[in-house]
Design a protein around this motif. Structure first.
Motif, PDB file in Angstrom:
ATOM      1  N   ARG A  59       1.172  -1.405  -0.028  1.00 27.30           N
ATOM      2  CA  ARG A  59       0.338   0.179   0.366  1.00 27.30           C
ATOM      3  C   ARG A  59       0.973   1.149  -0.152  1.00 27.30           C
ATOM      4  O   ARG A  59       2.038   1.273  -0.674  1.00 27.30           O
ATOM      5  N   GLU A  60       0.438   2.684   0.171  1.00 29.19           N
ATOM      6  CA  GLU A  60       0.793   3.777   0.196  1.00 29.19           C
ATOM      7  C   GLU A  60       1.283   3.003   1.207  1.00 29.19           C
ATOM      8  O   GLU A  60       1.273   2.810   2.499  1.00 29.19           O
ATOM      9  N   ALA A  61       3.336   4.270   0.840  1.00 29.87           N
ATOM     10  CA  ALA A  61       4.173   4.406   2.589  1.00 29.87           C
ATOM     11  C   ALA A  61       3.743   5.894   2.917  1.00 29.87           C
ATOM     12  O   ALA A  61       3.818   6.904   2.250  1.00 29.87           O
ATOM     13  N   LEU A  62       4.156   6.489   4.552  1.00 28.38           N
ATOM     14  CA  LEU A  62       3.813   7.437   4.584  1.00 28.38           C
ATOM     15  C   LEU A  62       5.506   7.828   5.078  1.00 28.38           C
ATOM     16  O   LEU A  62       5.805   7.507   5.844  1.00 28.38           O
ATOM     17  N   PHE A  63       5.704   9.181   4.219  1.00 28.02           N
ATOM     18  CA  PHE A  63       6.503   9.798   4.981  1.00 28.02           C
ATOM     19  C   PHE A  63       6.128  10.869   6.270  1.00 28.02           C
ATOM     20  O   PHE A  63       5.414  11.105   5.247  1.00 28.02           O
ATOM     21  N   GLU A  99      -1.942   6.990  15.235  1.00 32.39           N
ATOM     22  CA  GLU A  99      -3.377   7.912  14.746  1.00 32.39           C
ATOM     23  C   GLU A  99      -3.677   7.713  13.177  1.00 32.39           C
ATOM     24  O   GLU A  99      -4.964   7.344  12.994  1.00 32.39           O
ATOM     25  N   ARG A 100      -2.397   8.801  12.910  1.00 29.89           N
ATOM     26  CA  ARG A 100      -2.882   8.511  11.350  1.00 29.89           C
ATOM     27  C   ARG A 100      -2.861   7.578  10.163  1.00 29.89           C
ATOM     28  O   ARG A 100      -3.308   7.083   9.806  1.00 29.89           O
ATOM     29  N   PHE A 101      -2.174   6.217  10.448  1.00 28.19           N
ATOM     30  CA  PHE A 101      -2.267   5.145  10.566  1.00 28.19           C
ATOM     31  C   PHE A 101      -4.049   4.757  10.522  1.00 28.19           C
ATOM     32  O   PHE A 101      -4.465   4.356   9.552  1.00 28.19           O
ATOM     33  N   GLY A 102      -4.876   4.905  11.399  1.00 27.50           N
ATOM     34  CA  GLY A 102      -5.713   4.342  11.628  1.00 27.50           C
ATOM     35  C   GLY A 102      -6.821   4.423  11.209  1.00 27.50           C
ATOM     36  O   GLY A 102      -7.988   4.685  10.811  1.00 27.50           O
ATOM     37  N   GLY A 103      -6.352   6.296  10.527  1.00 29.70           N
ATOM     38  CA  GLY A 103      -7.160   7.432   9.849  1.00 29.70           C
ATOM     39  C   GLY A 103      -7.174   7.244   8.596  1.00 29.70           C
ATOM     40  O   GLY A 103      -8.198   8.127   7.822  1.00 29.70           O
ATOM     41  N   HIS A 104      -6.719   5.934   8.329  1.00 26.51           N
ATOM     42  CA  HIS A 104      -6.109   6.260   6.285  1.00 26.51           C
ATOM     43  C   HIS A 104      -5.796   4.968   6.138  1.00 26.51           C
ATOM     44  O   HIS A 104      -4.568   4.654   6.314  1.00 26.51           O
ATOM     45  N   GLN A 105      -6.594   3.798   5.601  1.00 27.66           N
ATOM     46  CA  GLN A 105      -6.394   2.608   5.239  1.00 27.66           C
ATOM     47  C   GLN A 105      -5.751   2.268   4.560  1.00 27.66           C
ATOM     48  O   GLN A 105      -5.506   1.415   3.875  1.00 27.66           O
ATOM     49  N   SER A 106      -5.841   3.050   3.313  1.00 24.49           N
ATOM     50  CA  SER A 106      -4.864   2.926   2.098  1.00 24.49           C
ATOM     51  C   SER A 106      -2.893   3.255   2.865  1.00 24.49           C
ATOM     52  O   SER A 106      -2.336   2.617   1.911  1.00 24.49           O
ATOM     53  N   LEU A 107      -2.769   3.530   3.742  1.00 17.19           N
ATOM     54  CA  LEU A 107      -1.589   3.790   3.641  1.00 17.19           C
ATOM     55  C   LEU A 107      -1.414   2.025   4.757  1.00 17.19           C
ATOM     56  O   LEU A 107      -2.063   1.025   5.445  1.00 17.19           O
ATOM     57  N   ASP A 108       0.267   1.413   4.550  1.00 18.10           N
ATOM     58  CA  ASP A 108       1.267   0.277   4.993  1.00 18.10           C
ATOM     59  C   ASP A 108       1.234   1.174   6.626  1.00 18.10           C
ATOM     60  O   ASP A 108       2.354   1.865   6.946  1.00 18.10           O
ATOM     61  N   ASP A 155      -3.768  -4.901  13.923  1.00 24.26           N
ATOM     62  CA  ASP A 155      -3.208  -4.640  12.832  1.00 24.26           C
ATOM     63  C   ASP A 155      -2.232  -6.433  12.999  1.00 24.26           C
ATOM     64  O   ASP A 155      -1.684  -6.183  12.197  1.00 24.26           O
ATOM     65  N   ASP A 156      -1.826  -5.971  14.409  1.00 26.88           N
ATOM     66  CA  ASP A 156       0.016  -6.923  14.941  1.00 26.88           C
ATOM     67  C   ASP A 156      -1.113  -8.192  14.806  1.00 26.88           C
ATOM     68  O   ASP A 156      -0.163  -9.311  15.203  1.00 26.88           O
TER      69      ASP A 156
END
Length: 538
Positions: free
Chosen positions: A72-76, A94-103, A170-171
């Motif tokens: 998926r998309e990577a977060l920088f 929190e960012r991961f939780g709000g954006h399912q498109s992110l790895d 997720d883990d």
């Protein structure tokens, strides 16, 4: 010169990129690095509170995607800060939780702070791989190729070696059904007791449920019996944690917390939620205050207690007899909150976990008294992972480290030895990774590495871990353990004798079946080869 943006989305993306480049010192440096490395940014967003932090979503080049399975998309995270505090990781989660498109397994931190590398090395307890990018190095010489950077930093985090219980859903692998069933029970006022082998993932499930239920606005308190000194310590902690959770729930719902801060409203707490140190006051008033707080929130208390079996008389090595009697009083008092009358749902619901279910399974205590907690909860037993879930865990965790399990025979070998027990499987894979030759990216595990690890009898080896699990099972269920030894004896006559006992008594191996030591077949068949090996040699 790049093509002019044509669609509305392209126009908006270009505008945000321009603002990022114009408002930051190294914005141009990072976007030029993206272009040189084949990284495609799809989102630029400034932080709401700190102007020197930007959140960038991007896709990596195909070569990196294939080697490290970043689908998926990577977060920088652009963080032009002198110091990077560990709390940035909370923002990332929190960012991961709000954006399912992110790895959600990986994050790049672009910064000049040495703290970025420190976080990557230590990770502060998170299960996220942190990849630091030094902005001054990139500005000076263009930076290292992204593939080389991933090869340098991904192996730093041994994704298999988890020494503490997990917290993110997720883990967790292969526990979706268990999570759904438990949450369904809690929502319908049904208390649940989760029991299973040591290190089977019980605490991780409790943590995941606490996290998801709290985020949903539920009134949740999580406690661990192994951390209490005595029952007085428990009473003090539960009223304080109820007050904290209630305050959080009301604040999130934009409701008044005035009642919780009112002088004299609670007998054991002050207006700041601190409990009195007077033991008699706590003994007399703790339950009334828990009830009062629950009624103020107008939600049932979801009480999560780990290591619940440590307070059962005759089974505990942590508490003295008089302390266990005091805990018995506490649990009898708590039972009133957990049991609904004919008119309403219960004021509280309990989710607890342990290894030995006798605290709810036995009608009497070991000293012959009636067990007041008998059948208080619905018992559910946590079995090891299925072959498919175990294989997915092994392959998924390894892929983020450049470790491959080639043909199915390697994952079949792991399953034969460890039967899907999460901790044993992960520990074995962690030891296997230590055999990886330097510079091997990707590296494919063979049968020989698996055999070397399972053959070790060193201190801390997987065999020793399996031995500890077998020892604890023997402590709680000595008759079943003895029957297992006979069942797996080298003498065929002994095996035949054990099978006759099992055939005559369907509950002779009740917990061995429930915990997944053996398959539910008749005659019983070994499931966890390593633990079978321990029993057969003891």
């Amino acid at each position: 010169m790049p093509d002019q943006p044509r669609t509305t989305n392209q126009i908006v993306l270009a505008q945000h990129r321009n603002r990022f480049e114009e408002s930051t010192q190294f914005g141009n440096t990072l976007t030029r690095f993206f272009e040189a490395q084949g990284i495609t940014a799809v989102r630029f967003e400034s932080d709401m509170y700190i102007s020197s932090i930007w959140w960038i979503h991007a896709t990596l080049p195909k070569s990196s995607l294939e080697i490290f399975d970043i689908a998926r998309e990577a977060l920088f995270v652009y963080a032009d800060l002198n110091r990077i505090q560990p709390r940035l990781l909370n923002q990332i989660i929190e960012r991961f939780g709000g954006h399912q498109s992110l790895d959600s397994d990986i994050v790049f931190i672009a910064s000049n702070s040495v703290d970025a590398e420190r976080l990557a090395e230590q990770r502060e307890g998170t299960s996220i791989s942190i990849i630091p990018l030094n902005l001054r190095e990139i500005e000076r010489d263009g930076g290292k190729p992204i593939k080389k950077t991933l090869e340098r930093w991904l192996p730093v985090f041994d994704r298999y070696n988890v020494t503490r219980p997990l917290r993110r859903t997720d883990d967790l692998f292969g526990r979706k059904d268990e999570l759904s069933e438990i949450v369904f029970s809690l929502r319908h006022g049904q208390s649940v007791g989760l029991f299973g082998l040591r290190k089977a993932g019980k605490t991780s499930i409790l943590n995941a449920i606490q996290t998801t239920r709290s985020k949903s606005g539920s009134f949740v308190v999580q406690l661990d019996m192994s951390k209490f000194v005595n029952a007085a310590h428990f009473r003090k902690t539960i009223v304080e944690e109820c007050w904290k959770s209630a305050t959080s729930v009301l604040n999130k719902a934009n409701k008044s917390t005035r009642a919780l801060h009112r002088e004299g409203f609670l007998g054991t707490l002050d207006t700041k939620g601190q409990a009195t140190s007077d033991v008699d006051t706590l003994v007399m008033g703790w339950l009334d205050d828990v009830t009062a707080v629950t009624e103020t929130v107008k939600l049932p208390l979801e009480l999560i207690i780990d290591e619940i079996d440590t307070i059962f008389p005759g089974q505990s090595t942590q508490f003295l007899d008089h302390e266990l009697q005091d805990f018995s009083v506490v649990m009898r008092q708590l039972r009133g909150l957990l049991q609904a009358d004919d008119r309403q749902q219960p004021q509280a619901v309990l989710l607890c976990a342990g290894v030995n279910p006798a605290i709810f399974e036995s009608s009497t205590t070991p000293d012959g008294r009636n067990n007041q907690l008998y059948k208080l909860v619905r018992l559910t037993f946590l079995k090891p992972l299925t072959f498919d879930d175990s294989s997915r865990m092994v392959r998924s965790l390894g892929s983020k480290m450049g470790v491959k399990y080639g043909g199915q025979e390697t994952t079949e070998s792991l399953y034969a030895y460890f039967g899907g027990h999460p901790m044993l499987t992960r520990q074995a894979c962690s030891e296997i990774c230590k055999l990886r030759p330097d510079g091997s990216f990707p590296w494919t595990v063979s049968q020989s590495e698996i055999f070397r690890v399972v053959s070790s009898r060193d201190i801390g080896s997987v065999y020793q871990q399996a031995k500890e699990i077998a020892t604890q099972f023997t402590q709680w269920f000595p008759q079943e353990a003895e029957l297992l030894r006979t069942l797996w004896h080298s003498d065929p006559e002994m095996q035949k004798f054990a099978n006759e006992i099992v055939n005559e008594d369907n509950e002779a191996l009740l917990h061995a079946r429930a915990y997944g030591l053996i398959d539910p077949d008749s005659p019983p068949r070994s499931r966890i080869g390593m633990i079978t090996n321990v029993f057969s040699k003891s």
